[in-house]
Design a protein around this motif. Structure first.
Motif, PDB file in Angstrom:
ATOM      1  N   ARG A  51       0.821  -1.250   0.002  1.00  0.00           N
ATOM      2  CA  ARG A  51      -0.182   0.013   0.103  1.00  0.00           C
ATOM      3  C   ARG A  51       1.014   1.151  -0.167  1.00  0.00           C
ATOM      4  NH1 ARG A  51      -3.010  -3.042  -1.761  1.00  0.00           N
ATOM      5  NH2 ARG A  51      -4.883  -3.852  -0.942  1.00  0.00           N
ATOM      6  N   THR A  52       0.853   1.952  -0.926  1.00  0.00           N
ATOM      7  CA  THR A  52       1.747   3.238  -1.367  1.00  0.00           C
ATOM      8  C   THR A  52       0.762   4.260  -1.739  1.00  0.00           C
ATOM      9  OG1 THR A  52       2.642   2.209  -3.371  1.00  0.00           O
ATOM     10  CG2 THR A  52       4.006   1.975  -1.277  1.00  0.00           C
ATOM     11  N   PRO A  53       1.366   5.370  -2.033  1.00  0.00           N
ATOM     12  CA  PRO A  53       0.296   6.599  -2.472  1.00  0.00           C
ATOM     13  C   PRO A  53      -0.136   6.125  -3.804  1.00  0.00           C
ATOM     14  CG  PRO A  53       2.333   7.509  -1.518  1.00  0.00           C
ATOM     15  CD  PRO A  53       2.608   6.162  -1.419  1.00  0.00           C
ATOM     16  N   LYS A  54      -1.225   6.500  -4.127  1.00  0.00           N
ATOM     17  CA  LYS A  54      -2.072   5.935  -5.354  1.00  0.00           C
ATOM     18  C   LYS A  54      -2.051   4.465  -5.657  1.00  0.00           C
ATOM     19  CE  LYS A  54      -2.673  10.403  -6.057  1.00  0.00           C
ATOM     20  NZ  LYS A  54      -3.816  10.851  -5.053  1.00  0.00           N
ATOM     21  N   ASN A  55      -1.653   3.464  -4.820  1.00  0.00           N
ATOM     22  CA  ASN A  55      -1.745   2.271  -4.877  1.00  0.00           C
ATOM     23  C   ASN A  55      -2.383   1.501  -3.868  1.00  0.00           C
ATOM     24  OD1 ASN A  55      -1.128  -0.237  -5.928  1.00  0.00           O
ATOM     25  ND2 ASN A  55       0.829  -0.404  -5.346  1.00  0.00           N
ATOM     26  N   ALA A  56      -3.606   0.886  -3.956  1.00  0.00           N
ATOM     27  CA  ALA A  56      -4.285  -0.174  -3.103  1.00  0.00           C
ATOM     28  C   ALA A  56      -4.854  -0.985  -4.025  1.00  0.00           C
ATOM     29  CB  ALA A  56      -5.505   0.697  -2.307  1.00  0.00           C
ATOM     30  N   GLU A  57      -4.089  -1.566  -4.850  1.00  0.00           N
ATOM     31  CA  GLU A  57      -4.618  -2.520  -5.922  1.00  0.00           C
ATOM     32  C   GLU A  57      -4.386  -4.028  -5.108  1.00  0.00           C
ATOM     33  OE1 GLU A  57      -6.568  -3.137  -8.419  1.00  0.00           O
ATOM     34  OE2 GLU A  57      -5.587  -1.513  -9.604  1.00  0.00           O
TER      35      GLU A  57
END
Lengths: 467, 467
Positions: free
Chosen positions: B460-466
């Motif tokens: 989980r990182t900025p702009k990424n919750a895939e």
């Protein structure tokens, strides 16, 4: 004060080298004084038992001794002697005392016999009581048993994400997670809030289950288990619901229905046996103070086989019971979801042992369960326990891509963010299955406690996020 | 197909009962065909090694065999034979094959040697590759080592809450957790959003640390550890930051600075030794493919003592280095917080071994750290590692109520929701301390991987919750 390496109370009580001078540190549970002798019951959390410190008041400063009240923290050097009193084998003849921290007179855990409701207001201090110390040590032991079981059986501990952009399973209401400035919410032309400026660039929530991601792990590593927090934003103020709870979700490739039921039974028996083997003192305390049938019930679970029961057969038994005059609150008919009263009737009255039920109607179970050849039932497997009802919910998963898509469409499940889940059926799909165990449900069963808020250190429930 | 109980690949490769017919199930890593023989390398995730399935094409349907491409899932009965090839001792002479799931031709993990960036887009399938299989098995092993270490040392696993109403430590930016309807935000007369209609009746966030609640556990149960997810909403797109990561936070009553440093060193060595003892195949693979100095570095950590270094002495060494011409990006002076370059200089160049630094200036450390008698330094203890820099951050905690309040006031920390924390110093306060270990930092160190997104299944990182 002479510096001696500390011995934990749990270890002091095992020692028999009388005459040795030992050091103990801990919190005062009780301090009884008389002219000729003081008795201080000291506990350090390592065991439910206290070590008795016997103090000759003529050798210590009277005003110092007087300050040592319930809740105080002290450091004691004392000679190990055989105990004269009942219920303990050793005690300490006090040589030196150091006060680490006195206890203010408004200490909320002062009085014994407070209600659990009262103690919940002081969840940070209730941990120092016999009951909650016992519950927390058992909770620890159950976590260790779980990790040991899966590790020994070749499962890999797999961390599924907590923050998620999918809400596919629809297992419950979700908490939204956001870094948006609520005072300046950006909206699009249609007035809908946009999320491109949120931390993850889309709307995100806290997960309700790690199963779907767990399947990704199992179809790569063979067998995985999760053990992590899970969230439900349901406004349920009951003794059985938490908004934040811990869940264990093993998922196994190449497993069929029978193997899955074997795994469920073997696993849960292992946990209960672990408690019986490793939490004896704490269980005896709870058996005495909380639930007099606790140990008997734990033993009965591990001693016999679980009943394996088709849903349809279960309905027959319940209908028979109704015919014979048994009253249920909810009517019984094929196709219904069993209520707790039905589950408990089967377990506690009819079979008098745990039941693994399978062959549920498709309509009352989740979309991912493997469909039987009859086209109307699925390979779900719920383990039903005395007192608790459903303690485990599991299933073989539908591994056929087309059948899975059929269920998804039939149920109108939004799959736009779920391409990765479908990929497991597209690239080398395999038979697999798994189950979920609510950790606090297990702790309720193993401790005999009645309210789920009393088996987790700091419960999260509607209107309550204290500590 | 004859039904034979499955043997995992990791176990098949240990067997020597040649002639036995065994069953394996798994995913095809490669399938090489020739006129006279097919070789299928099969992997089931239980080990990094494949079992070679040798197929006589004349005995099977040609079109069926042709479908079995990389990524397919198959079920094989075969005779265990001694292998003729190098690098393996046994192989299977195929008797029967069943196809569980074919693999669509657009399988993204088809080609070897894809970049880690590429693979992150397919985090659900990268788990099936050698590198990520190895990393995940090591990750599992590190978790098991941690639980075993603490259990064997009498610590209790303690679940601190994830959703919290306090933001006292100020360790980082937080994610808000809410069930409010963002389209109809209730505000008070002053225009401030009110939270009495939110799930918990107040504003809540995801925790940045379980330490403060961990102290509640330690001051009741004696010694606890947390191991759970932790969250930082910092917009940091670096190879070292995750928005959701796992943290281990032991907390111990009756511990002093030296005991704490002993615990830190003993604990981390135990974990690294566990990897060396239990993850041999995976480490050898990573040593060969990712970092040729990995195993050597792991061995060097467990073989010698860590240096114990006062902050002031560390600054002296760094200033000496500057005098001798060493260039740092950030200037060196007493009172500064060490940057990664300073930490790595001390560890990798000056001492050439791990360093436990203590005696930090009060101003650069958290409010709860125990203040030394000099009144300006605190008993913080950071463990600095080669490559990683700070791997552990810990401290003895200030147990004196008045001193603690002094620090809180001096730093203007909002304590309104923190009454429970102060209670530990009010009711039987005791000396105690603990530390925090970022789990993914440990995995980076033990695997030699360079990017923290590659040591957790679904980052989980900025702009990424895939996923």
């Amino acid at each position: 004060m002479e510096k001696i390496k500390r011995t934990k109370v749990v270890d002091v009580l095992q020692r028999t080298d009388f005459g040795a001078v030992v050091n103990v540190k801990g919190w005062v549970r009780t301090h009884r004084s008389s002219k000729s002798v003081d008795f201080i019951a000291l506990n350090d959390g390592s065991t439910i038992k206290n070590v008795q410190v016997v103090v000759d008041p003529s050798k210590f400063d009277e005003s110092m001794l007087k300050q040592i009240t319930t809740g105080s923290c002290i450091n004691v050097n004392g000679e190990l002697v055989e105990s004269q009193g009942a219920g303990q084998t050793v005690e300490l003849q006090c040589r030196e005392i150091e006060i680490y921290g006195l206890c203010a007179s408004d200490y909320p855990m002062q009085k014994k016999g407070q209600s659990f409701e009262y103690m919940r207001q002081y969840a940070h201090l209730r941990l120092r009581t016999n009951t909650f110390g016992a519950v927390m040590r058992i909770r620890h032991n159950m976590a260790i048993a779980i990790h040991k079981y899966f590790h020994d059986h070749g499962f890999f501990y797999f961390h599924t994400p907590l923050i998620t952009a999918s809400d596919c399973e629809g297992a419950g209401q979700m908490f939204q997670v956001t870094t948006k400035n609520l005072y300046d919410l950006k909206k699009n032309d249609e007035g809908k809030i946009t999320y491109d400026d949120d931390f993850f660039g889309k709307q995100t929530s806290l997960t309700v289950s790690g199963q779907l991601e767990g399947e990704l792990g199992a179809t790569a590593l063979g067998a995985i288990y999760t053990f992590g927090p899970t969230f439900r934003a349901e406004n349920s103020n009951t003794p059985r619901h938490l908004a934040e709870f811990w869940m264990i979700e093993p998922e196994v490739a190449f497993i069929d229905l029978n193997d899955l039921m074997d795994l469920e039974e073997d696993f849960i028996k292992y946990c209960v046996q672990w408690a019986l083997d490793n939490c004896k003192d704490d269980l005896e305390f709870l058996n005495k103070m909380i639930d007099k049938t606790l140990i008997e019930r734990l033993k009965s679970v591990v001693s016999g086989s679980f009943v394996r029961l088709e849903y349809t057969e279960g309905i027959n038994i319940l209908e028979e019971a109704v015919k014979n005059g048994h009253k249920f609150e909810f009517p019984v008919s094929w196709g219904m979801d069993l209520a707790s009263e039905h589950e408990r009737y089967l377990v506690e009255e009819h079979f008098k042992k745990p039941v693994i039920m399978t062959g549920y109607p498709k309509a009352i179970k989740a979309f991912y369960m493997k469909i039987n050849e009859d086209g109307k039932t699925v390979q779900g497997t719920d383990v039903l326990f005395p007192q608790i009802g459903e303690i485990i919910g599991g299933s073989v998963r539908e591994e056929n891509y087309d059948k899975l898509i059929g269920e998804i469409n039939e149920r109108n499940i939004p799959m736009k963010d779920m391409w990765w889940y479908l990929d497991t059926r597209k690239y080398g799909s395999c038979p697999h299955g798994g189950f979920g165990l609510g950790f606090e449900r297990l702790i309720l069963f193993v401790t005999g406690m009645q309210n789920i808020r009393d088996v987790i250190p700091f419960p999260r429930t509607p209107k309550n996020a204290e500590f």
